[in-house]
Design a protein around this motif. Structure first.
Motif, PDB file in Angstrom:
ATOM      1  N   PRO A  99       0.825  -1.212   0.000  1.00 51.92           N
ATOM      2  CA  PRO A  99       0.000   0.000   0.000  1.00 51.92           C
ATOM      3  C   PRO A  99       0.853   1.254   0.000  1.00 51.92           C
ATOM      4  CG  PRO A  99       0.053  -0.973   2.188  1.00 51.92           C
ATOM      5  CD  PRO A  99       0.800  -1.913   1.288  1.00 51.92           C
ATOM      6  N   PRO A 100       0.263   2.411  -0.336  1.00 54.77           N
ATOM      7  CA  PRO A 100       0.990   3.685  -0.209  1.00 54.77           C
ATOM      8  C   PRO A 100       1.463   3.884   1.235  1.00 54.77           C
ATOM      9  CG  PRO A 100      -1.040   3.995  -1.443  1.00 54.77           C
ATOM     10  CD  PRO A 100      -1.086   2.601  -0.877  1.00 54.77           C
ATOM     11  N   HIS A 106      -1.908  -0.201   7.199  1.00 60.80           N
ATOM     12  CA  HIS A 106      -1.648  -1.252   6.202  1.00 60.80           C
ATOM     13  C   HIS A 106      -0.205  -1.208   5.725  1.00 60.80           C
ATOM     14  CE1 HIS A 106      -5.764  -2.573   6.032  1.00 60.80           C
ATOM     15  NE2 HIS A 106      -6.197  -1.327   5.799  1.00 60.80           N
ATOM     16  N   ALA A 107       0.327   0.011   5.552  1.00 63.43           N
ATOM     17  CA  ALA A 107       1.699   0.150   5.061  1.00 63.43           C
ATOM     18  C   ALA A 107       2.694  -0.418   6.062  1.00 63.43           C
ATOM     19  CB  ALA A 107       2.003   1.615   4.781  1.00 63.43           C
ATOM     20  N   GLU A 108       2.508  -0.121   7.348  1.00 64.35           N
ATOM     21  CA  GLU A 108       3.421  -0.657   8.362  1.00 64.35           C
ATOM     22  C   GLU A 108       3.315  -2.179   8.436  1.00 64.35           C
ATOM     23  OE1 GLU A 108       2.386   1.466  11.895  1.00 64.35           O
ATOM     24  OE2 GLU A 108       3.797   3.113  11.486  1.00 64.35           O
ATOM     25  N   VAL A 117      13.621 -11.875   0.012  1.00 65.12           N
ATOM     26  CA  VAL A 117      13.067 -10.860  -0.878  1.00 65.12           C
ATOM     27  C   VAL A 117      14.043  -9.704  -1.027  1.00 65.12           C
ATOM     28  CG1 VAL A 117      10.724 -11.477  -0.176  1.00 65.12           C
ATOM     29  CG2 VAL A 117      11.854  -9.524   0.914  1.00 65.12           C
ATOM     30  N   TYR A 118      13.850  -8.946  -2.080  1.00 64.88           N
ATOM     31  CA  TYR A 118      14.544  -7.671  -2.260  1.00 64.88           C
ATOM     32  C   TYR A 118      13.618  -6.586  -1.722  1.00 64.88           C
ATOM     33  CZ  TYR A 118      17.649 -10.185  -5.472  1.00 64.88           C
ATOM     34  OH  TYR A 118      18.545 -11.070  -6.026  1.00 64.88           O
ATOM     35  N   GLY A 119      14.101  -5.811  -0.749  1.00 67.55           N
ATOM     36  CA  GLY A 119      13.277  -4.784  -0.141  1.00 67.55           C
ATOM     37  C   GLY A 119      12.907  -5.177   1.270  1.00 67.55           C
ATOM     38  N   PRO A 120      11.890  -4.511   1.792  1.00 68.80           N
ATOM     39  CA  PRO A 120      11.026  -3.503   1.149  1.00 68.80           C
ATOM     40  C   PRO A 120      11.795  -2.235   0.788  1.00 68.80           C
ATOM     41  CG  PRO A 120      10.083  -4.317   3.216  1.00 68.80           C
ATOM     42  CD  PRO A 120      11.496  -4.760   3.190  1.00 68.80           C
ATOM     43  N   PHE A 121      11.375  -1.641  -0.334  1.00 66.89           N
ATOM     44  CA  PHE A 121      11.873  -0.330  -0.721  1.00 66.89           C
ATOM     45  C   PHE A 121      10.697   0.500  -1.181  1.00 66.89           C
ATOM     46  CE2 PHE A 121      12.243  -3.161  -4.377  1.00 66.89           C
ATOM     47  CZ  PHE A 121      11.729  -2.427  -5.427  1.00 66.89           C
ATOM     48  N   ILE A 122      10.944   1.798  -1.380  1.00 65.42           N
ATOM     49  CA  ILE A 122       9.876   2.703  -1.794  1.00 65.42           C
ATOM     50  C   ILE A 122      10.017   2.998  -3.280  1.00 65.42           C
ATOM     51  CG2 ILE A 122       8.948   5.049  -1.561  1.00 65.42           C
ATOM     52  CD1 ILE A 122       9.654   4.917   1.396  1.00 65.42           C
ATOM     53  N   ASP A 123       8.938   2.819  -3.997  1.00 63.86           N
ATOM     54  CA  ASP A 123       8.865   3.180  -5.421  1.00 63.86           C
ATOM     55  C   ASP A 123       7.658   4.083  -5.576  1.00 63.86           C
ATOM     56  OD1 ASP A 123       8.938   3.419  -8.133  1.00 63.86           O
ATOM     57  OD2 ASP A 123       8.906   1.267  -8.565  1.00 63.86           O
ATOM     58  N   GLY A 124       7.906   5.351  -5.906  1.00 64.04           N
ATOM     59  CA  GLY A 124       6.799   6.306  -5.909  1.00 64.04           C
ATOM     60  C   GLY A 124       6.377   6.571  -4.487  1.00 64.04           C
ATOM     61  N   ARG A 147       4.768   4.137  -2.530  1.00 68.99           N
ATOM     62  CA  ARG A 147       4.360   2.899  -1.865  1.00 68.99           C
ATOM     63  C   ARG A 147       5.532   1.967  -1.639  1.00 68.99           C
ATOM     64  NH1 ARG A 147      -0.209   0.529  -4.025  1.00 68.99           N
ATOM     65  NH2 ARG A 147      -0.847   2.533  -4.880  1.00 68.99           N
ATOM     66  N   TYR A 148       5.358   1.056  -0.676  1.00 70.90           N
ATOM     67  CA  TYR A 148       6.337   0.009  -0.436  1.00 70.90           C
ATOM     68  C   TYR A 148       6.238  -1.047  -1.529  1.00 70.90           C
ATOM     69  CZ  TYR A 148       6.980   1.711   4.367  1.00 70.90           C
ATOM     70  OH  TYR A 148       7.270   2.466   5.473  1.00 70.90           O
ATOM     71  N   VAL A 149       7.393  -1.585  -1.898  1.00 72.53           N
ATOM     72  CA  VAL A 149       7.472  -2.642  -2.909  1.00 72.53           C
ATOM     73  C   VAL A 149       8.498  -3.672  -2.445  1.00 72.53           C
ATOM     74  CG1 VAL A 149       8.080  -3.201  -5.301  1.00 72.53           C
ATOM     75  CG2 VAL A 149       6.852  -1.070  -4.795  1.00 72.53           C
TER      76      VAL A 149
END
Length: 488
Positions: A393-394, A400-402, A414-421, A423-425
């Motif tokens: 989520p954004p 939800h994001a946390e 996994v790779y990440g989490p990272f921010i793209d725009g 939101r988390y990805v």
């Protein structure tokens, strides 16, 4: 000019089409005359049918009235209305019992009457059992129903049929019956005739209603060529079609139909006669209506069963397309077509959805069935990289994001989490990097299959890939030609 064009027909342009509107009209009239000569039953065939029907009605009447003095018997369907095509060998005998009879007794009497009418017949089941068999070269159904005052009082679908028969008999004459024959033959030739759930096309009753509604075969073609679905017809002005506009504009109309073609049953305003007719078959009828009006040809009235595709032809198609065809083949469940094909289509939809969710792009898909059944998919992409993008989520949607972030924060796979725009990805490993592995796994059974198809797959199935689909040619060569050489 080939022999099929016929002598004395209008001159054609370089593309084979008559050069002007008058010439096209004359060409279509000449062709339909020739078609009618071929498809209209001759005097001998009519006499044979009438003699057979008379004997069957007499047998059924005697058997029915022995059990219930208030019963009567009627012949229904195209042979009763003289809209049948030469070679069609169907006689439908309906045994009508008074509504005071309970359903269990009706079914018992109906089967007894059926067996006395057709001693060599056998029982089949729709909403209730009936007897079907052969007599003097005709396929005969002896069907019990209730004799009711109105079609809106029906207790089962077959109770409507005598009302349909009465309605059309009052509106058909010799010329209109010929137009019905032409319409049926045209729909047969283009593969859009038949209300079974395999074809999902135009029923005989629907075809007759359309010819009556538009005033003939050619006016029906001209109207269909300009249809803009949803098409809504209400022959007896019940008002149900008029409710469509208000319902779709947000008013309080109570319109129950959501079909590309809506023809309100003249005898029952709660029923769309065209409900089974698929959007593809409505579009197919439009396409060929335009074609026969623009370029009248007799071959448009002649069914063209494709020749089976050969191994070299299949190999050439596969080389040219550079896709990955995959066939899931299994023993066809022992079901009648109206039960089998909806299950096959549901299963195919599930397989396509499962592949698409995993980013194996499906170019086209189809089902085939005979002794075996096949879910056939053609993939534009059959392999994917080892990782896939998974968006959370954004960041500003805190709760939800946390939760998303914390779920993956300590996951070393996994790779990440990272921010793209905003939101988390994460980029995570795929369950399946190739479509074949997915289709050969137990996960195939989770895609939403038809119940009997799922049972068959649990028992045994095989996955054919690429050139191995040539193993289907012996059983499904014609179907594969239709697939790889598609037409409208």
């Amino acid at each position: 000019m080939s022999d099929d064009t016929g002598e004395g027909e209008p001159e054609s342009g370089a593309d084979g089409a008559p050069e002007d509107a008058d010439a096209r009209t004359a060409a279509l009239e000449a062709i339909t005359e020739r078609v009618l000569e071929r498809i209209s039953p001759d005097d001998v065939e009519r006499a044979t049918m009438h003699a057979a029907a008379e004997e069957l009605l007499a047998r059924a009447t005697a058997a029915a009235t022995d059990r219930c003095p208030d019963a009567d018997v009627v012949q229904v369907g195209s042979t009763a209305r003289d809209t049948w095509i030469s070679g069609d060998r169907d006689i439908d005998v309906f045994v009508r019992f008074p509504p005071s009879l309970d359903r269990e007794t009706l079914e018992t009497y109906g089967l007894e009457v059926g067996h006395e009418t057709l001693p060599e017949g056998h029982e089949e089941y729709a909403e209730h059992p009936y007897v079907t068999g052969e007599y003097d070269g005709f396929d005969v159904d002896v069907v019990p129903c209730f004799r009711l005052e109105a079609a809106t009082d029906i207790r089962s679908a077959v109770d409507r049929t005598p009302f349909h028969n009465r309605y059309l008999e009052a509106r058909l004459d010799g010329e209109t019956a010929d137009d019905v024959r032409l319409a049926k033959q045209f729909l047969k030739a283009i593969g859009a005739y038949g209300s079974n759930l395999r074809t999902e096309g135009f029923s005989g009753y629907l075809t007759e209603l359309l010819v009556v509604e538009y005033g003939g075969f050619r006016p029906l073609l001209e109207a269909a060529a300009d249809w803009h679905p949803p098409v809504e017809l209400d022959p007896e002005d019940h008002g149900r079609a008029r409710e469509t506009s208000s319902s779709r504009n947000g008013a309080d109309g109570d319109y129950p139909f959501d079909d590309p073609l809506v023809v309100i049953d003249p005898t029952d305003p709660e029923r769309n006669v065209a409900a089974v007719c698929s959007a593809a078959n409505v579009a197919r009828f439009q396409h060929y209506a335009r074609e026969v009006l623009e370029s009248p040809r007799i071959d448009l009235f002649e069914p063209d069963e494709p020749e089976p595709l050969g191994p070299d032809e299949l190999a050439a198609h596969l080389d040219r397309r550079e896709t990955t065809p995959i066939a899931i083949r299994f023993d066809a469940p022992a079901l009648v077509d109206d039960q089998l094909y909806p299950q096959l289509q549901k299963s195919l939809d599930g397989v396509v959805s499962g592949l698409d969710r995993r980013e194996f792009d499906v170019l086209r898909a189809e089902t085939f069935a005979d002794a075996s059944a096949v879910l056939f998919v053609e993939l534009a992409v059959a392999e994917r990289p080892a990782v896939e993008r998974h968006e959370g989520p954004p960041v500003h949607v805190r709760g939800h994001a946390e939760g998303f972030h914390d779920a993956y924060a300590d996951d070393e796979t996994v790779y990440g989490p990272f921010i793209d725009g905003d939101r988390y990805v994460v980029e995570r490993g795929r369950d399946f990097t190739d479509a074949i592995s997915f289709l050969e796994s137990d996960r195939l059974l989770d895609v939403g299959l038809g119940a009997h198809v799922e049972t068959a797959l649990e028992d045994e199935y095989e996955v054919l890939v690429g050139s191995d689909v040539s193993a289907l040619l012996e059983e499904f060569g014609a179907a594969l030609r239709a697939y790889f050489e598609p037409t409208p």
